[in-house]
Write an enzyme that holds these catalytic residues in place. Structure first.
Site, PDB file in Angstrom:
ATOM      1  N   ASP A 214      48.641  42.822  36.793  1.00 18.57           N
ATOM      2  CA  ASP A 214      48.630  42.037  38.022  1.00 18.57           C
ATOM      3  C   ASP A 214      49.287  40.669  37.802  1.00 18.57           C
ATOM      4  OD1 ASP A 214      47.516  41.808  40.789  1.00 18.57           O
ATOM      5  OD2 ASP A 214      46.364  40.165  39.909  1.00 18.57           O
ATOM      6  N   GLU A 278      53.428  43.389  37.872  1.00 19.67           N
ATOM      7  CA  GLU A 278      53.662  42.950  39.246  1.00 19.67           C
ATOM      8  C   GLU A 278      54.439  41.638  39.164  1.00 19.67           C
ATOM      9  OE1 GLU A 278      51.098  41.879  43.253  1.00 19.67           O
ATOM     10  OE2 GLU A 278      50.348  41.230  41.299  1.00 19.67           O
ATOM     11  N   HIS A 356      48.693  48.954  47.676  1.00 21.67           N
ATOM     12  CA  HIS A 356      47.478  48.453  48.314  1.00 21.67           C
ATOM     13  C   HIS A 356      47.681  47.127  49.039  1.00 21.67           C
ATOM     14  CE1 HIS A 356      47.881  46.406  44.537  1.00 21.67           C
ATOM     15  NE2 HIS A 356      47.012  45.506  44.922  1.00 21.67           N
ATOM     16  N   ASP A 357      48.846  46.510  48.874  1.00 19.40           N
ATOM     17  CA  ASP A 357      49.096  45.185  49.439  1.00 19.40           C
ATOM     18  C   ASP A 357      50.034  45.204  50.640  1.00 19.40           C
ATOM     19  OD1 ASP A 357      47.493  43.604  47.824  1.00 19.40           O
ATOM     20  OD2 ASP A 357      49.043  43.286  46.305  1.00 19.40           O
TER      21      ASP A 357
END
Length: 587
Positions: A214, A278, A356-357
């Site tokens: 992340d 990410e 998911h974003d």
């Protein structure tokens, strides 16, 4: 680039050819009726996951957490959020994936913790605590009237500032996201060592096969902290990503993580474990290559988000959900850029259009009206499977799930980012600062809010779509009776059946699809997206109609039709929202 580097680009590694499947545990399958998806629910569906044809399961954060940001606020890296299950359940899931010839990766969330993490509780307990420097603490500034103001003028990703005052120790702490998510100070070596042990080795020792990392380029801040330039004169806080993205020590930190932890482990079948980062706000390929160059030994690959930001305002800015119309040539240029940037390098890339974003890809990039949903889903599947790189799918994508209905009111949106942007829009509209802001932000959230991907998975036509026998934590899509996995498993022409078929084709033709070079054709065409893939003497032609009207296909003489997304394909007409792939060879 040296010849050695170029040979590394062509080196075949398991994760380059893999299809990854992201699971958002809160929304996948609830096994006990409490309304939350859980790890035992994922275990119940392991046969389904394997049947899709994926190679790696990626579980979004299931660690202990107050769930202010749906688990991206970790309070204990070595424990599981109780409604999701126990550590033992995760170990069982690891073993079940391996038994089904799938690998499993977890999220690694180490830019920040929850303010409920024991480390932060110690850090805020006193200025002389040994862990004080594990987070960023700074004294207040004061304006000309003597009023206390934050150390800098940074705007956070979730609207609002990045500094929160702590009454107990009379200092501010830094948080790029919600105030409940204080940033870890990677400058502190003891802090880094604790991260490696608690967030990484603990789970690697239990058999996982890697990490999705992340916010990977935010660990190194630009120090000392100074104000960002004023780009929004109407606000006290300013977009400031340049103060924390790609900071001066970032490559040093990631190299250390790879050297000291990642390189020391192997997958269950003896392969190197995988890392995918990410990587936000890296719009230039030359800034991305150092992270994913094989010779640099940092990350295997990253997500670069130009494609999911299409039509969106810049992250961290006031206008993220102030959407803009986009035209197909813009999408083509983005795909071309990130397909071609690895050529002549030893770098690798990823292929995705959901996570998911973000809003669902059918609603974002095609047409989610009932009469076009299936065709859109299949066309977008072909758009993806023809592209070079490691392929990532998000749960529900394989059955053609779409955004929440536009009729839903904003109270159905649960995400902290959505709530913060909506509250800001209401305030600015009602005080007259920006009278049309509510309508504009509502439209943006209806299209791109993170909530859309978090609607519960639609398993069947039973109550709550088969997700839960209890009251779901988030409302199930109204369309679950017509769009669900159970009905599609029985239908050879369904979106699910199509995904299974094309994922097999991608493996069978991996030379050209996974490893081939990309060339964009007819870049300014507003209706069709056409590209070729080449590997030595093999060529594939991918033809995609992004409109709901018929289009003229390109010349395909001497090529054979490999697959079409439309049941009534004809040589001289490209049907609405039809995708096709042609090849010049047989298997």
């Amino acid at each position: 680039m040296s010849p050695h580097a170029d040979s590394l680009h062509h080196r075949r590694v398991w994760w380059k050819e893999a299809t990854f499947y992201q699971i958002y545990p809160a929304s996948f399958k609830d096994s006990n009726g409490d309304g939350w998806g859980d790890i035992p629910g994922i275990l119940q569906k392991i046969d389904y996951i394997a049947s899709v044809g994926v190679d790696v399961v990626w579980i979004s954060p299931m660690f202990d957490s107050p769930q202010i940001d749906m688990g991206y606020d970790v309070s204990d890296y070595e424990a599981v959020y109780a409604p999701y299950g126990r550590v033992e359940d995760v170990v069982e899931l690891v073993e079940a994936c391996h038994k089904n010839h799938m690998k499993i990766i977890l999220d690694l969330v180490v830019n920040h913790t929850s303010d409920q993490h024991a480390w932060f509780k110690e850090s805020r307990s006193s200025k002389d605590n040994p862990k004080r420097d594990w987070y960023f603490w700074r004294p207040a500034r004061h304006d000309e009237q003597g009023n206390r103001i934050p150390p800098t003028n940074y705007r956070s990703y979730f609207a609002g500032g990045t500094w929160t005052w702590d009454e107990h120790t009379q200092e501010y702490y830094l948080h790029l996201y919600d105030k409940s998510q204080p940033d870890l100070n990677w400058e502190n070596e003891d802090c880094r060592r604790a991260i490696y042990n608690s967030a990484m080795r603990f789970w690697l020792d239990k058999g996982i096969d890697g990490f999705r990392v992340d916010t990977v380029n935010k660990y190194s801040k630009v120090l000392p902290f100074t104000d960002a330039p004023v780009t929004d004169p109407t606000s006290d806080i300013q977009p400031a990503a340049q103060m924390w993205c790609n900071g001066p020590r970032i490559h040093e930190f990631i190299k250390e993580m790879n050297r000291d932890v990642v390189s020391q482990y192997r997958t269950y079948d003896g392969q190197p474990i995988v890392t995918v980062g990410e990587l936000s706000l890296c719009s230039h390929p030359e800034s991305v290559v150092p992270y994913v160059s094989a010779l640099e030994k940092e990350l295997d690959m990253v997500f670069q988000f130009d494609i999911t930001h299409l039509g969106q305002g810049p992250p961290g800015c006031n206008d993220k959900y102030d959407t803009a119309e986009w035209k197909l040539p813009e999408m083509k240029r983005i795909v071309e850029k990130w397909q071609c940037f690895i050529e002549g390098t030893d770098a690798w890339t990823t292929v995705f259009n959901e996570n998911h974003d973000n809003g669902r890809s059918i609603s974002r990039f095609a047409n989610d009206a009932p009469e076009w949903r299936e065709q859109s889903a299949k066309m977008l599947a072909l758009w993806l499977i023809g592209q070079t790189g490691s392929l990532f799918l998000y749960q529900g994508q394989e059955i053609g799930m779409i955004n929440a209905p536009k009729e839903w009111n904003m109270q159905e949106y649960k995400d902290v980012e959505s709530q913060n942007y909506w509250a800001e829009a209401v305030r600015l509209a009602e005080n007259g600062t920006d009278p049309t802001r509510k309508e504009r932000i509502a439209h943006g959230l209806q299209l791109m809010a993170r909530d859309h991907a978090r609607l519960p998975f639609q398993w069947d036509d039973n109550v709550n779509g088969g997700f839960s026998t209890g009251e779901p934590w988030m409302r199930v899509h109204d369309a679950y009776k017509g769009v669900n996995a159970a009905s599609q498993e029985k239908d050879a022409e369904s979106v699910l059946s199509f995904y299974k078929r094309v994922l097999r084709l991608r493996k069978e033709h991996k030379d050209v699809f996974v490893y081939g070079t990309f060339e964009l054709l007819d870049p300014e065409n507003l209706g069709t997206f056409v590209y070729t893939k080449r590997y030595q003497e093999k060529t594939a032609l991918v033809v995609l109609n992004f409109t709901t009207t018929s289009q003229s296909p390109p010349d395909t003489k001497d090529m054979k039709l490999l697959v079409s997304s439309h049941p009534k394909t004809t040589a001289d007409i490209l049907q609405p929202l039809e995708g096709r792939i042609y090849t010049n060879y047989k298997l």
